[in-house]
Design a protein around this motif. Structure first.
Motif, PDB file in Angstrom:
ATOM      1  N   LEU A 186      38.605  48.220  41.496  1.00 24.40           N
ATOM      2  CA  LEU A 186      38.021  49.556  41.411  1.00 24.40           C
ATOM      3  C   LEU A 186      38.754  50.588  42.257  1.00 24.40           C
ATOM      4  N   PHE A 187      39.665  50.153  43.114  1.00 22.32           N
ATOM      5  CA  PHE A 187      40.561  51.029  43.856  1.00 22.32           C
ATOM      6  C   PHE A 187      41.984  50.554  43.553  1.00 22.32           C
ATOM      7  N   PRO A 188      42.983  51.406  43.771  1.00 27.94           N
ATOM      8  CA  PRO A 188      44.370  50.963  43.564  1.00 27.94           C
ATOM      9  C   PRO A 188      44.668  49.677  44.337  1.00 27.94           C
ATOM     10  N   ALA A 189      45.488  48.805  43.734  1.00 29.42           N
ATOM     11  CA  ALA A 189      45.745  47.475  44.289  1.00 29.42           C
ATOM     12  C   ALA A 189      46.357  47.521  45.685  1.00 29.42           C
ATOM     13  N   ALA A 190      47.068  48.605  46.012  1.00 29.22           N
ATOM     14  CA  ALA A 190      47.718  48.692  47.326  1.00 29.22           C
ATOM     15  C   ALA A 190      46.708  48.607  48.464  1.00 29.22           C
ATOM     16  N   PHE A 191      45.460  49.055  48.233  1.00 30.55           N
ATOM     17  CA  PHE A 191      44.448  49.031  49.283  1.00 30.55           C
ATOM     18  C   PHE A 191      43.983  47.613  49.606  1.00 30.55           C
ATOM     19  N   ALA A 192      44.323  46.633  48.753  1.00 31.99           N
ATOM     20  CA  ALA A 192      43.897  45.247  48.970  1.00 31.99           C
ATOM     21  C   ALA A 192      44.887  44.448  49.803  1.00 31.99           C
ATOM     22  N   ARG A 193      45.988  45.045  50.195  1.00 30.34           N
ATOM     23  CA  ARG A 193      46.983  44.317  50.977  1.00 30.34           C
ATOM     24  C   ARG A 193      46.594  44.310  52.448  1.00 30.34           C
ATOM     25  N   LYS A 194      46.665  43.119  53.044  1.00 31.98           N
ATOM     26  CA  LYS A 194      46.343  42.963  54.461  1.00 31.98           C
ATOM     27  C   LYS A 194      47.550  42.469  55.235  1.00 31.98           C
ATOM     28  N   ARG A 195      47.642  42.913  56.461  1.00 29.98           N
ATOM     29  CA  ARG A 195      48.655  42.423  57.383  1.00 29.98           C
ATOM     30  C   ARG A 195      48.001  42.300  58.747  1.00 29.98           C
ATOM     31  N   ARG A 196      48.069  41.097  59.314  1.00 32.97           N
ATOM     32  CA  ARG A 196      47.438  40.823  60.612  1.00 32.97           C
ATOM     33  C   ARG A 196      45.929  41.073  60.565  1.00 32.97           C
ATOM     34  N   GLY A 197      45.331  40.795  59.390  1.00 31.87           N
ATOM     35  CA  GLY A 197      43.892  40.936  59.242  1.00 31.87           C
ATOM     36  C   GLY A 197      43.424  42.346  58.965  1.00 31.87           C
ATOM     37  N   VAL A 198      44.330  43.319  58.831  1.00 29.11           N
ATOM     38  CA  VAL A 198      43.975  44.726  58.653  1.00 29.11           C
ATOM     39  C   VAL A 198      44.530  45.237  57.328  1.00 29.11           C
ATOM     40  N   PRO A 199      43.726  45.944  56.522  1.00 26.60           N
ATOM     41  CA  PRO A 199      44.238  46.575  55.299  1.00 26.60           C
ATOM     42  C   PRO A 199      45.125  47.779  55.668  1.00 26.60           C
ATOM     43  N   THR A 200      46.416  47.548  55.765  1.00 23.69           N
ATOM     44  CA  THR A 200      47.324  48.544  56.331  1.00 23.69           C
ATOM     45  C   THR A 200      47.411  49.820  55.508  1.00 23.69           C
ATOM     46  N   VAL A 201      47.435  49.697  54.175  1.00 27.10           N
ATOM     47  CA  VAL A 201      47.522  50.894  53.337  1.00 27.10           C
ATOM     48  C   VAL A 201      46.286  51.765  53.524  1.00 27.10           C
TER      49      VAL A 201
ATOM     50  N   TYR B 141      37.672  56.909  39.093  1.00 28.27           N
ATOM     51  CA  TYR B 141      37.051  55.741  38.467  1.00 28.27           C
ATOM     52  C   TYR B 141      37.431  55.653  36.984  1.00 28.27           C
ATOM     53  N   ALA B 142      37.438  56.799  36.300  1.00 27.42           N
ATOM     54  CA  ALA B 142      37.808  56.799  34.883  1.00 27.42           C
ATOM     55  C   ALA B 142      39.221  56.271  34.698  1.00 27.42           C
ATOM     56  N   TRP B 143      40.127  56.686  35.557  1.00 25.29           N
ATOM     57  CA  TRP B 143      41.526  56.238  35.461  1.00 25.29           C
ATOM     58  C   TRP B 143      41.640  54.741  35.737  1.00 25.29           C
ATOM     59  N   MET B 144      40.966  54.257  36.812  1.00 28.04           N
ATOM     60  CA  MET B 144      41.036  52.847  37.143  1.00 28.04           C
ATOM     61  C   MET B 144      40.372  51.990  36.065  1.00 28.04           C
ATOM     62  N   SER B 145      39.241  52.454  35.522  1.00 30.05           N
ATOM     63  CA  SER B 145      38.542  51.692  34.492  1.00 30.05           C
ATOM     64  C   SER B 145      39.383  51.581  33.226  1.00 30.05           C
ATOM     65  N   ALA B 146      40.016  52.699  32.830  1.00 30.58           N
ATOM     66  CA  ALA B 146      40.869  52.672  31.644  1.00 30.58           C
ATOM     67  C   ALA B 146      42.057  51.740  31.847  1.00 30.58           C
ATOM     68  N   ARG B 147      42.621  51.758  33.037  1.00 34.78           N
ATOM     69  CA  ARG B 147      43.762  50.891  33.330  1.00 34.78           C
ATOM     70  C   ARG B 147      43.355  49.421  33.266  1.00 34.78           C
ATOM     71  N   ASN B 148      42.200  49.094  33.851  1.00 29.65           N
ATOM     72  CA  ASN B 148      41.725  47.713  33.810  1.00 29.65           C
ATOM     73  C   ASN B 148      41.433  47.259  32.381  1.00 29.65           C
ATOM     74  N   HIS B 149      40.835  48.156  31.591  1.00 27.08           N
ATOM     75  CA  HIS B 149      40.518  47.804  30.205  1.00 27.08           C
ATOM     76  C   HIS B 149      41.791  47.571  29.404  1.00 27.08           C
ATOM     77  N   ARG B 150      42.770  48.421  29.604  1.00 25.35           N
ATOM     78  CA  ARG B 150      44.040  48.284  28.879  1.00 25.35           C
ATOM     79  C   ARG B 150      44.736  46.982  29.253  1.00 25.35           C
ATOM     80  N   THR B 151      44.723  46.634  30.541  1.00 31.63           N
ATOM     81  CA  THR B 151      45.349  45.400  30.994  1.00 31.63           C
ATOM     82  C   THR B 151      44.635  44.178  30.429  1.00 31.63           C
ATOM     83  N   ALA B 152      43.286  44.203  30.438  1.00 30.81           N
ATOM     84  CA  ALA B 152      42.520  43.082  29.913  1.00 30.81           C
ATOM     85  C   ALA B 152      42.741  42.922  28.410  1.00 30.81           C
ATOM     86  N   ARG B 153      42.875  44.048  27.683  1.00 28.18           N
ATOM     87  CA  ARG B 153      43.052  43.987  26.229  1.00 28.18           C
ATOM     88  C   ARG B 153      44.401  43.412  25.850  1.00 28.18           C
TER      89      ARG B 153
END
Length: 482
Positions: free
Chosen positions: A330-345, A449-461
């Motif tokens: 639901l957020f850009p994938a870059a926000f899910a990256r962790k380094r040393r236990g901290v989401p650096t992005v 949210y509209a952009w992320m939802s459309a992207r997820n739907h397109r990838t799943a399809r």
């Protein structure tokens, strides 16, 4: 594209084993109950208490009534968060609760609003800290110097966060201990120097009793932001089902006692007219108690350490909710990256946005920068609070036996109702301008949210045919061989 976690998937494994794929290096360390409680208290007792007595002084001593009402609502929220954390002990707090109950869109709104609250709060804390820095260094005569100091105060905690959660916890403990020195000095010592003549009028704003309580409570809510800190960072807490609820309640209760005593003492030691224009009310209170300026300077140093600790904790929280949402797509994938236990992005994006907001508010020439930022966060904070409370009401009213303790049904229902009414009341009290600006922030989030939802739907399809093609081909081959 991150893997979407179904809303009905059990979260016990995530809670006990830690977040999947996270870095558990020597720089990453889980928080126990003392550190989790310090995180809650450190984020609640930050820059807010050190400047808010001056911010609510124009309303009169009726603001103390608002503080008492606010404390009841904050404790109700703390108890609701504690109950929800027992069911969903995952990083993300209100975001997780809203998404589990109502789906992706509600979860996104909670995450988006909370993220806005976090980085706007960082800007407000930095502005409050500069007021105490001015006691030590005369900065307010120079707007560039004031702005530069606010930016430095935001970036230093960000650097500490990037070093790893091990250092975040250490800084939080030190800052929490040090901040109690000036607070207890004023809260306890100020009662011996209390002068009722300093209190001023009971209702000084002219807006009536209900209007003054609501307006002052909207500003004072900033002082209780952070009640959800342990829930948001549940993935970093040891035994979260047990410790998140305890840390939330202990931290909020301790902060409430210090707040009420400290604000009352400042009101009784600094003359009302002087307090209304103060940029460092606790320093002014100590100077009034002991004479001279040495005491106020010492308090200013401790207040700066306290606010740095609050910025340290809020910087971590500002990255945790986007991290949880990014793991669910639901957020850009870059926000899910962790380094040393901290989401650096998340840390970097948050500090950049807070810095830009700080520069804008100083250069726009608007007065009362702290109050403007505080009222915006009041509205944006109530969105995830209300959604989380609605999730608790949903569980209680929908007859889901596996999610509700029947022995505590009545108590949990009353607490949820109080927390929901409290959240709606705060929206009403934050004022038209804050609601207007907050809604603009929310509408911008709907587009994301509209952009992320459309992207997820397109990838799943596009991924679905690839998974179903192999069995069809295998079947055709078998038929031909037969």
């Amino acid at each position: 594209m991150t893997t979407t976690v179904p809303r009905n998937e059990p979260t016990t494994a995530i809670a006990t084993a830690g977040e999947p794929g996270e870095d558990r290096s020597k720089h990453a360390r889980r928080f126990g109950l003392p550190v989790a409680t310090a995180l809650v208290m450190g984020n609640i007792i930050g820059g807010g208490i050190f400047l808010l007595p001056a911010s609510v002084a124009p309303f009169g001593t009726i603001s103390l009534v608002a503080f008492a009402v606010l404390t009841v609502g904050a404790m109700a929220l703390a108890l609701v968060f504690g109950r929800l954390a027992e069911r969903h002990p995952r990083t993300g707090g209100p975001y997780v609760y809203a998404r589990e109950a109502f789906g992706d869109f509600a979860g996104f709104l909670a995450a988006w609003s909370y993220w806005i609250t976090a980085w706007v709060s960082n800007a407000a804390l930095a502005v409050a800290a500069v007021g105490y820095l001015d006691v030590l260094l005369p900065l307010h005569d120079s707007k560039p110097a004031t702005m530069a100091a606010a930016l430095v105060l935001q970036w230093l905690p960000a650097v500490a966060n990037l070093a790893g959660t091990r250092y975040v916890g250490a800084v939080q403990l030190v800052a929490t201990v040090m901040k109690f020195v000036p607070l207890l000095l004023v809260a306890v010592g100020g009662l011996f120097f209390f002068d009722a003549d300093n209190l001023g009028p009971f209702e000084a704003s002219g807006s009536g009793t209900v209007g003054a309580i609501s307006a002052s409570a909207a500003i004072l809510l900033f002082s209780y932001l952070g009640v959800e800190s342990a829930a948001v960072s549940a993935g970093e807490v040891r035994d979260p089902r047990r410790n998140v609820g305890r840390a939330t309640i202990l931290g909020t209760l301790g902060a409430a006692v210090v707040y009420l005593l400290g604000t009352l003492a400042v009101f009784g030691t600094v003359a009302h007219d002087e307090l209304a224009g103060s940029t460092a009310p606790f320093s002014d209170a100590v100077n009034a108690m002991f004479g001279g300026s040495w005491g106020g300077s010492a308090v200013a140093c401790m207040a700066l350490v306290s606010m740095a600790g609050a910025l340290n904790g809020w910087t971590l929280l500002s990255a945790q909710t986007p991290y949880a949402a990014a793991r669910d797509g639901l957020f850009p994938a870059a926000f899910a990256r962790k380094r040393r236990g901290v989401p650096t992005v998340g840390v970097l994006v948050t500090v950049v946005l807070a810095s830009l907001l700080t520069v804008y508010n100083y250069t726009a020439g608007s007065g009362g920068v702290f109050e403007i930022l505080v009222l915006v966060t009041t509205f944006t904070a109530t969105v995830p609070y209300l959604l989380a409370t609605a999730a608790q009401i949903y569980y209680l009213a929908s007859g889901q036996a596996h999610r509700v303790s029947r022995a505590r049904l009545l108590r949990d229902g009353v607490l949820a109702a109080v927390a929901a009414g409290f959240s709606v009341w705060l929206v009403a009290g934050s004022g038209y301008a804050a609601v207007y600006q907050g809604v603009l922030f929310l509408f911008a989030g709907v587009l994301v949210y509209a952009w992320m939802s459309a992207r997820n739907h397109r990838t799943a399809r596009t991924a679905t045919p690839a998974r179903t093609a192999a069995p069809a081909v295998a079947g055709d081959t078998a038929a031909r061989e037969a």
